[in-house]
Motif scaffolding. Structure first.
Motif, PDB file in Angstrom:
ATOM      1  N   LEU A   2     -38.831  -2.104  -3.622  1.00 48.42           N
ATOM      2  CA  LEU A   2     -39.286  -2.869  -4.672  1.00 48.42           C
ATOM      3  C   LEU A   2     -38.608  -3.528  -5.729  1.00 48.42           C
ATOM      4  O   LEU A   2     -38.903  -4.417  -6.312  1.00 48.42           O
ATOM      5  CB  LEU A   2     -40.427  -2.076  -5.462  1.00 48.42           C
ATOM      6  N   ALA A   3     -37.260  -3.087  -5.844  1.00 46.28           N
ATOM      7  CA  ALA A   3     -36.248  -3.352  -6.751  1.00 46.28           C
ATOM      8  C   ALA A   3     -35.393  -4.536  -6.414  1.00 46.28           C
ATOM      9  O   ALA A   3     -34.500  -5.047  -7.156  1.00 46.28           O
ATOM     10  CB  ALA A   3     -35.427  -2.174  -7.348  1.00 46.28           C
ATOM     11  N   ASP A   4     -35.849  -5.122  -5.032  1.00 42.52           N
ATOM     12  CA  ASP A   4     -34.757  -6.246  -4.621  1.00 42.52           C
ATOM     13  C   ASP A   4     -34.952  -7.493  -4.992  1.00 42.52           C
ATOM     14  O   ASP A   4     -34.139  -8.529  -5.262  1.00 42.52           O
ATOM     15  CB  ASP A   4     -34.783  -6.127  -2.985  1.00 42.52           C
ATOM     16  N   TRP A   5     -36.504  -7.569  -5.550  1.00 45.35           N
ATOM     17  CA  TRP A   5     -36.671  -9.175  -6.170  1.00 45.35           C
ATOM     18  C   TRP A   5     -36.827  -8.867  -7.764  1.00 45.35           C
ATOM     19  O   TRP A   5     -37.287  -7.929  -8.253  1.00 45.35           O
ATOM     20  CB  TRP A   5     -38.228  -9.375  -5.760  1.00 45.35           C
ATOM     21  N   THR A   6     -36.276  -9.859  -8.231  1.00 44.92           N
ATOM     22  CA  THR A   6     -36.284  -9.880  -9.747  1.00 44.92           C
ATOM     23  C   THR A   6     -36.787 -11.372 -10.256  1.00 44.92           C
ATOM     24  O   THR A   6     -36.125 -12.277  -9.734  1.00 44.92           O
ATOM     25  CB  THR A   6     -34.847  -9.630 -10.452  1.00 44.92           C
TER      26      THR A   6
END
Length: 762
Positions: free
Chosen positions: A699-703
Motif C-alpha cells: 500500500l505504500a508504493d503509491w504516493t
C-alpha cells in the motif's frame, strides 16, 4: 485602465458541464464594469463566477446580460437570460442568494439577444429583446414586473445583437441583424407626462416621465449577416462623454467595422474596417473594444481570436497584434518535439497546431503562442507522432497516415521567434552558432566541425515550390504570427501518405530512434485491429501485428526501443518484443499479454506509458484503475514465460474516476521515485510518485504528489498527457533547470495546457 502587454490566460473558470455560449461582464449603473461575469451554457443553466447556479431553463441558454442595481458592497444584480425554450427569465441576485423573479413568454419564437439598462435619470430597468420575428421588444419594470411597452420594427431578418448606451439624458440602442444592417435607436425621456393621445410614447405615471423612441440611423456596410454590435465603453459617472461615441460591429463577411458620427453633420460613417481577405474562414461571431478604445478583439467562426491595435500617430491605421489562440474543438493528442522546445497538437477541429514559448525583449515573462498551423484537414484529426526534428505523422478519421516536414521558411521564423537557431538541411536540423572571423567569413559551428554555408545550394522542400504564390507568402516573422498568417502561410508540405488500414486511424507512435512507426485503426474484428509497422526511411510496411479483437487505443515504444506496448478496447494489453532484424526490417513477436483469465482491468484501457528505464509500463482504464506492470529485467522474457513473468508491480490505484490518460516522466524525483501523471474523464490531473517496494506490491508504493487545482485543470475529459523528455522549462534559461519539469496536456474542452512541475516538491 491600461491593457497589459503580456497577454496570457490567467485562470480557467470551471462549473459548466457543456459548451459556453455567451460571456458578459456585470455592468454598473454608471456604465462601468464589475470584476465579475457570468456564463450561459448549453445545459440550460446560468452561473456566476461565485458558483451560484441559476437553474430553470429547459433548453439551451444562448444569451444573457446583467446590470448592478446598487453600488453597495453586497450589491444587487438584475440578470436576464434567453434560451431556446422560447422564454426570457429575469433573475435577482442579492449577496449569495439568487432567484428567478419573472418569466417572459415568447410563444413559438426565439429571443436571440437581450440587454439591460436603466432609463436615464432613474433607477427603472429597461430590457431590449431581439428575436427571430425581426422585431425588438422593449420591456420596462413597473411595480416589480416587466411589461412590454413597445415593439420596434424595421429589420428584415433575425436580430442577432442589441446593446444599450447611456449619453446624458438620452439612451441609445444599437441593433444588428441577418439583413446585414445596423440600426441605432434613440430613447428620449422627459420629466413631465405627455397627453394620452400620443400613441408612440411610453408613459410611466408613477415615475412622472415619458419615454419616446425614434430611429436615429441605419448603417449599411456589411455584405453578410451582422452577428454583433457593441458600443465603446466611454461614459463616465456623470453621463459625460469621455471619448467620441463609437460602435463596433462584426459580420460573417469576414470584417469588423468601427462606426462613428461625423462631427459636423452627425451622420454615422464607417471609420475603420479590419478583417480577413480570402482564406477559408467564415467570418466573425463577436467583437469588443478595449476599455480605452485603442484595441479591438474579434471572435472568428473557426474559434480564433483576432486582435488589432490603433497606431499612435495615424489613428486610422490598425495593425494585427499577438493574441492567444488554440483549438475550437476537442484536442485529441499532443506531443513534445524531441528537444522539448515546442508542442504539436491535433484535434477534432481538423487542424494540427504548433505552440512554442515566446519571450519579448522588454518582458521577463515567457508566454506560449501558436506559431504555425502545419496541417488543415478535411477530417477530424485523432493522433500524431513526432519523427525527429520538425517532422511528424498524423492520423485522422480516414484510412491514411500523412507525413509532414517543416519548410525552410518555418525554420527561419521559428528561430526568429524563439531565439534558437537551426541549420536547415535536407535530412535533419542542427542547432548552430554563427561566428564572424577576421577574414570576413561566416562559419557555422556544429559540434566540433566548421563549414561554410553554400549560398548556391538549392532550397529543399519549401512551401513556395508546392503552392502558388497567391496562396503562400514566405514572410519573415519576429513574433508569433496573427491569425490570418497562420491560416494561409504556415502549412507544412506533405511528403508521404501511408496506406494499409481498413478503417479510420485511431493511434500512432514512433520509436525513440525515429526508425519505426506503429499505427492502428478503429476495429470491431481481429483482422482490422492489427497493428502495422512502417519504416521511416523507405515508408514501406514492415509487419502486421495481430492480437487484439477491438480498437487499439494507444501504442507506446519502450525508451530503449526493445518493446512495443498496445492497449485496447477489448480490456487487454499486449507486449511485443523486437527480435533480430530481417532483410525487410525488424520483426516483433508477442511476448506477453492479458486475456479474459488474466486481465485485471474490467473496462476499456485508454492509455499506457513506459518508465524511463524500460523496466515497467503503466495502464489506465475506464474502470478507474491505474496499474504498473513489469519485472526487474524485461530482457529475459520469452514467449514461453511472458505470461507468468509480467505481473502487476504496484497495488491497484483507484483514481476515483475513469482514467483517460497516463504519463510517466523520464526524470525521477530526487529520491529515485517515478513521477506519474493521471488524467481523468472529469478533467482533473493528479500527480503521483511510485517506487517498487519489495517483491510484492504494498500500500505504500503509491504516493499522491499533487492534485492540480480545478481552476487550472481541464473542464472536460483529459485526452493525452505528455512529459517533456528532460528537465527544465522551454523558453527559460533557468539557473537550476533540474528543479523543473513540464507536462503538456490536452482535453475535450478544446485546451492545450503546459504545467510547470517542481520535482523537488513531489
Amino acid at each position: 485602465m491600461s491593457v497589459p502587454q503580456v497577454r496570457r490566460a490567467v485562470a480557467a473558470l470551471r462549473g459548466h458541464a457543456g459548451r459556453v455560449n455567451c460571456v458578459r461582464w456585470v455592468r454598473r449603473r454608471d456604465g462601468g464594469e464589475l470584476l465579475e461575469f457570468k456564463l450561459c451554457e448549453i445545459f440550460s443553466c446560468v452561473q456566476l463566477v461565485k458558483s451560484i447556479p441559476l437553474k430553470g431553463h429547459t433548453e439551451a441558454v444562448f444569451a444573457v446580460d446583467a446590470v448592478c442595481q446598487s453600488d453597495e458592497p453586497d450589491f444587487n444584480v438584475l440578470i436576464a437570460s434567453a434560451a431556446s425554450d422560447s422564454t426570457v427569465r429575469i433573475w435577482s441576485r442579492h449577496g449569495s442568494e439568487a432567484k428567478c423573479i419573472e418569466i417572459l413568454q415568447f410563444g413559438n419564437g426565439f429571443v436571440m439577444d437581450v440587454c439591460l439598462s436603466f432609463l436615464p435619470g432613474s433607477d427603472v430597468p429597461i430590457l431590449a429583446c431581439g428575436g427571430d420575428d425581426c422585431k425588438i421588444s422593449l420591456f420596462i419594470q413597473q411595480n416589480g414586473q416587466f411589461q412590454k411597452v413597445l415593439i420596434l420594427p424595421g429589420h428584415e431578418d433575425w436580430i442577432r445583437g442589441v446593446e444599450w448606451a447611456v449619453c446624458g439624458e438620452d439612451l441609445f440602442l444599437a441593433s444588428c441583424a441577418q439583413d446585414c444592417l445596423i440600426r441605432i435607436w434613440k430613447v428620449c425621456t422627459k420629466l413631465k407626462q405627455l397627453p394620452e393621445t400620443e400613441d408612440d410614447s411610453i408613459k410611466l405615471k408613477e415615475n412622472i416621465f415619458t419615454v419616446k423612441v425614434s430611429l436615429e440611423s441605419v448603417l449599411a456596410g456589411h455584405e453578410n449577416w451582422v452577428y454583433a454590435v457593441h458600443w465603446q465603453p466611454s461614459f463616465s459617472k456623470d453621463g459625460s462623454i469621455q471619448q467620441p461615441m463609437r460602435i463596433l460591429s462584426a459580420s460573417m463577411d469576414k470584417t469588423v467595422i468601427i462606426w462613428e458620427p461625423d462631427k459636423e453633420s452627425g451622420v454615422w460613417l464607417e471609420q475603420v474596417r479590419v478583417g480577413e481577405v480570402g482564406g477559408n474562414t467564415l467570418g466573425f461571431f463577436d467583437c469588443q473594444f478595449s476599455p480605452d478604445g485603442s484595441m479591438i478583439i474579434a471572435h472568428a467562426f473557426h474559434g480564433a481570436l483576432h486582435l488589432w491595435k490603433q497606431a499612435t500617430i495615424n489613428k486610422k491605421e490598425w495593425t494585427p497584434e499577438v493574441v492567444i489562440s488554440g483549438h475550437f474543438n476537442s484536442v485529441e493528442d499532443v506531443k513534445w518535439d524531441p528537444e522539448g522546445e515546442f508542442v504539436i497538437s491535433v484535434g477534432f477541429d481538423q487542424t494540427t497546431r504548433l505552440f512554442a514559448p515566446w519571450k519579448r525583449k522588454e518582458e521577463t515573462e515567457v508566454t506560449w503562442h501558436e506559431i504555425a498551423r502545419p496541417q488543415v484537414h478535411g477530417y477530424d484529426l485523432r493522433c500524431l507522432a513526432m519523427i525527429g526534428r520538425f517532422e511528424f505523422v498524423s492520423g485522422a478519421d480516414e484510412k491514411v497516415l500523412r507525413v509532414f516536414r517543416a519548410p525552410k521558411n518555418f525554420i527561419e521564423n521559428f528561430s526568429n521567434v524563439t531565439g534558437i537557431f537551426y541549420l536547415y538541411n535536407k535530412s535533419s536540423y542542427f542547432p548552430f552558432f554563427l561566428v564572424c572571423s577576421l577574414a570576413n567569413e561566416v562559419l557555422i559551428l556544429i559540434g566540433d566541425m566548421a563549414v561554410q554555408p553554400d549560398e548556391d545550394e538549392e532550397s529543399f522542400n519549401t512551401i513556395s515550390n508546392q503552392y502558388p504564390e497567391i496562396y503562400f507568402q514566405p514572410l519573415i516573422l519576429t513574433e508569433p504570427p496573427p491569425e490570418d498568417h497562420l491560416l494561409q502561410n504556415t502549412l507544412w508540405p506533405e511528403i508521404q501518405k501511408l496506406y494499409g488500414h481498413g478503417y479510420e486511424i485511431f493511434c500512432v507512435a514512433c520509436n525513440n530512434s525515429n526508425t519505426l512507426l506503429a499505427s492502428a485503426c478503429k476495429a470491431s474484428k481481429k483482422e482490422h485491429a492489427a497493428i502495422i509497422l512502417w519504416s521511416t526511411s523507405s515508408w514501406k510496411k514492415l509487419q502486421s501485428l495481430s492480437f487484439h479483437n477491438l480498437t487499439v487505443t494507444q501504442l507506446a515504444f519502450s525508451p530503449d526501443d526493445s518493446f512495443l506496448l498496445a492497449v485496447s478496447r477489448d480490456r487487454n494489453w499486449s507486449l511485443w518484443r523486437r527480435e533480430n532484424s530481417s532483410e525487410s526490417g525488424p520483426v516483433f513477436t508477442c511476448c506477453a499479454y492479458t486475456d479474459k483469465n488474466t486481465a485485471v482491468h474490467s473496462r476499456i484501457i485508454w492509455s499506457c506509458d513506459w518508465t524511463p528505464d524500460s523496466k515497467y509500463f503503466i495502464t489506465g482504464s475506464r474502470d478507474k484503475k491505474v496499474i504498473i506492470w513489469g519485472q526487474c529485467d524485461l530482457s529475459v522474457i520469452t514467449e514461453g514465460n511472458g505470461l507468468d513473468s509480467i505481473k502487476p508491480c504496484s497495488t491497484v490505484l483507484d483514481a476515483g474516476d475513469s482514467v483517460t490518460a497516463v504519463g510517466i516522466s523520464r526524470v525521477l524525483t530526487p529520491d529515485g521515485r517515478y513521477i506519474v501523471a493521471v488524467g481523468l474523464e472529469s478533467g482533473k490531473i493528479i500527480l503521483y510518485t511510485w517506487k517498487q517496494s519489495g517483491k510484492e506490491p504494498t500500500l505504500a508504493d503509491w504516493t499522491t504528489g499533487v492534485e492540480i487545482d480545478n481552476s487550472q485543470s481541464h473542464a472536460l475529459a483529459v485526452k493525452r498527457l505528455c512529459w517533456r523528455h528532460h528537465a527544465g522549462r522551454a523558453g527559460h534559461n533557468d539557473e537550476n533547470s533540474s528543479k523543473w519539469l513540464q507536462l503538456a496536456s490536452c482535453g475535450a474542452d478544446h485546451c492545450v495546457k503546459i504545467f510547470n512541475v517542481n520535482r523537488f516538491a513531489l
